[in-house]
Write a protein that holds these residues in place. Sequence first.
Motif, mmCIF file in Angstrom:
data_model
loop_
_atom_site.group_PDB
_atom_site.id
_atom_site.type_symbol
_atom_site.label_atom_id
_atom_site.label_comp_id
_atom_site.label_asym_id
_atom_site.label_seq_id
_atom_site.Cartn_x
_atom_site.Cartn_y
_atom_site.Cartn_z
ATOM 1 N N ALA A 7 -41.675 -53.581 46.988
ATOM 2 C CA ALA A 7 -41.202 -54.107 45.790
ATOM 3 C C ALA A 7 -41.978 -53.524 44.743
ATOM 4 C CB ALA A 7 -41.547 -55.572 45.580
ATOM 5 N N LEU A 8 -43.186 -53.001 44.832
ATOM 6 C CA LEU A 8 -43.986 -52.217 43.938
ATOM 7 C C LEU A 8 -43.681 -50.693 43.872
ATOM 8 C CD1 LEU A 8 -47.766 -53.604 44.891
ATOM 9 C CD2 LEU A 8 -46.244 -53.916 42.688
ATOM 10 N N MET A 9 -43.045 -50.359 44.909
ATOM 11 C CA MET A 9 -42.424 -48.881 44.820
ATOM 12 C C MET A 9 -41.148 -48.680 44.027
ATOM 13 S SD MET A 9 -43.227 -47.565 48.683
ATOM 14 C CE MET A 9 -42.382 -45.873 48.423
ATOM 15 N N LEU A 10 -40.438 -49.731 44.328
ATOM 16 C CA LEU A 10 -38.919 -50.190 43.532
ATOM 17 C C LEU A 10 -39.287 -50.371 42.181
ATOM 18 C CD1 LEU A 10 -35.788 -50.144 43.770
ATOM 19 C CD2 LEU A 10 -36.297 -52.663 44.131
ATOM 20 N N LEU A 11 -40.380 -51.197 41.719
ATOM 21 C CA LEU A 11 -40.730 -51.330 40.222
ATOM 22 C C LEU A 11 -41.211 -50.078 39.585
ATOM 23 C CD1 LEU A 11 -41.213 -53.299 38.100
ATOM 24 C CD2 LEU A 11 -43.564 -53.611 39.066
ATOM 25 N N GLY A 12 -41.752 -49.285 40.389
ATOM 26 C CA GLY A 12 -42.359 -47.917 39.905
ATOM 27 C C GLY A 12 -41.190 -46.981 39.562
ATOM 28 N N VAL A 13 -40.178 -47.123 40.638
ATOM 29 C CA VAL A 13 -39.057 -46.212 40.225
ATOM 30 C C VAL A 13 -38.120 -46.820 38.956
ATOM 31 C CG1 VAL A 13 -36.663 -45.542 41.495
ATOM 32 C CG2 VAL A 13 -38.786 -45.474 42.459
ATOM 33 N N ALA A 14 -38.041 -48.156 39.124
ATOM 34 C CA ALA A 14 -37.264 -48.766 37.877
ATOM 35 C C ALA A 14 -37.953 -48.320 36.403
ATOM 36 C CB ALA A 14 -37.361 -50.038 38.049
ATOM 37 N N LEU A 15 -39.532 -48.546 36.491
ATOM 38 C CA LEU A 15 -39.941 -48.176 35.332
ATOM 39 C C LEU A 15 -39.967 -46.718 34.850
ATOM 40 C CD1 LEU A 15 -43.116 -50.563 35.553
ATOM 41 C CD2 LEU A 15 -41.139 -50.800 34.170
ATOM 42 N N GLY A 16 -39.766 -45.980 35.981
ATOM 43 C CA GLY A 16 -39.665 -44.484 35.624
ATOM 44 C C GLY A 16 -38.428 -44.161 34.967
ATOM 45 N N THR A 17 -37.203 -44.996 35.521
ATOM 46 C CA THR A 17 -35.931 -44.664 35.002
ATOM 47 C C THR A 17 -35.962 -45.297 33.530
ATOM 48 O OG1 THR A 17 -35.111 -44.981 37.181
ATOM 49 C CG2 THR A 17 -33.677 -45.269 35.431
ATOM 50 N N ALA A 19 -38.157 -45.237 31.316
ATOM 51 C CA ALA A 19 -38.851 -44.421 30.593
ATOM 52 C C ALA A 19 -37.955 -43.085 29.934
ATOM 53 C CB ALA A 19 -40.097 -43.803 30.855
ATOM 54 N N HIS A 20 -36.792 -42.757 30.700
ATOM 55 C CA HIS A 20 -35.908 -41.857 30.478
ATOM 56 C C HIS A 20 -34.565 -42.180 30.039
ATOM 57 C CE1 HIS A 20 -38.542 -39.065 32.126
ATOM 58 N NE2 HIS A 20 -38.831 -39.938 33.149
ATOM 59 N N VAL A 21 -34.296 -43.362 29.778
ATOM 60 C CA VAL A 21 -32.923 -43.825 29.081
ATOM 61 C C VAL A 21 -33.221 -44.388 27.595
ATOM 62 C CG1 VAL A 21 -31.781 -44.318 31.425
ATOM 63 C CG2 VAL A 21 -33.165 -45.983 29.971
ATOM 64 N N PRO A 22 -32.120 -44.467 26.836
ATOM 65 C CA PRO A 22 -32.222 -44.753 25.569
ATOM 66 C C PRO A 22 -32.675 -46.261 25.566
ATOM 67 C CG PRO A 22 -30.362 -43.602 25.718
ATOM 68 C CD PRO A 22 -30.695 -43.642 27.036
ATOM 69 N N VAL A 23 -33.352 -46.562 24.218
ATOM 70 C CA VAL A 23 -33.691 -48.101 24.391
ATOM 71 C C VAL A 23 -32.716 -49.054 24.140
ATOM 72 C CG1 VAL A 23 -35.061 -49.639 22.823
ATOM 73 C CG2 VAL A 23 -35.690 -47.210 23.008
ATOM 74 N N GLY A 24 -31.727 -48.666 23.905
ATOM 75 C CA GLY A 24 -30.201 -49.440 23.808
ATOM 76 C C GLY A 24 -29.799 -49.863 25.137
ATOM 77 N N SER A 26 -31.619 -49.728 27.824
ATOM 78 C CA SER A 26 -32.598 -50.424 28.449
ATOM 79 C C SER A 26 -32.653 -51.958 28.080
ATOM 80 C CB SER A 26 -33.949 -50.064 28.097
ATOM 81 O OG SER A 26 -34.346 -48.603 28.613
ATOM 82 N N VAL A 27 -32.267 -52.147 26.792
ATOM 83 C CA VAL A 27 -32.279 -53.432 26.104
ATOM 84 C C VAL A 27 -30.957 -54.350 26.858
ATOM 85 C CG1 VAL A 27 -31.753 -54.899 24.104
ATOM 86 C CG2 VAL A 27 -33.581 -53.317 24.207
ATOM 87 N N ALA A 28 -29.835 -53.501 26.880
ATOM 88 C CA ALA A 28 -28.378 -54.137 27.364
ATOM 89 C C ALA A 28 -28.890 -54.577 28.757
ATOM 90 C CB ALA A 28 -27.519 -53.027 27.205
ATOM 91 N N VAL A 29 -29.491 -53.506 29.534
ATOM 92 C CA VAL A 29 -29.655 -53.882 31.083
ATOM 93 C C VAL A 29 -30.577 -55.186 31.142
ATOM 94 C CG1 VAL A 29 -30.676 -53.149 33.266
ATOM 95 C CG2 VAL A 29 -28.999 -51.639 32.058
#
Length: 54
Positions: A7-17, A19-24, A26-29
């Motif tokens: 779960a922590l590894m998946l969280l790290g991957v999600a947070l890394g993703t 950081a690279h997508v537009p804010v809009g 991220s907010v939509a998801v």
Amino acid sequence: MLFLVAALMLLGVALGTVAHVPVGVSVAVAGFIGVWLVVFAVRERHGRRRTTSH
């Protein structure tokens, strides 16, 4: 313990993703996930009321 590590590894991957997508995006998801969690909670609560009343 293995589940926690995964779960922590998946969280790290999600947070890394995020950081690279537009804010809009991220907010939509985040909004979609929030709505999904609310619907899930309502369905669970409604289902438990139905099963405990019998």
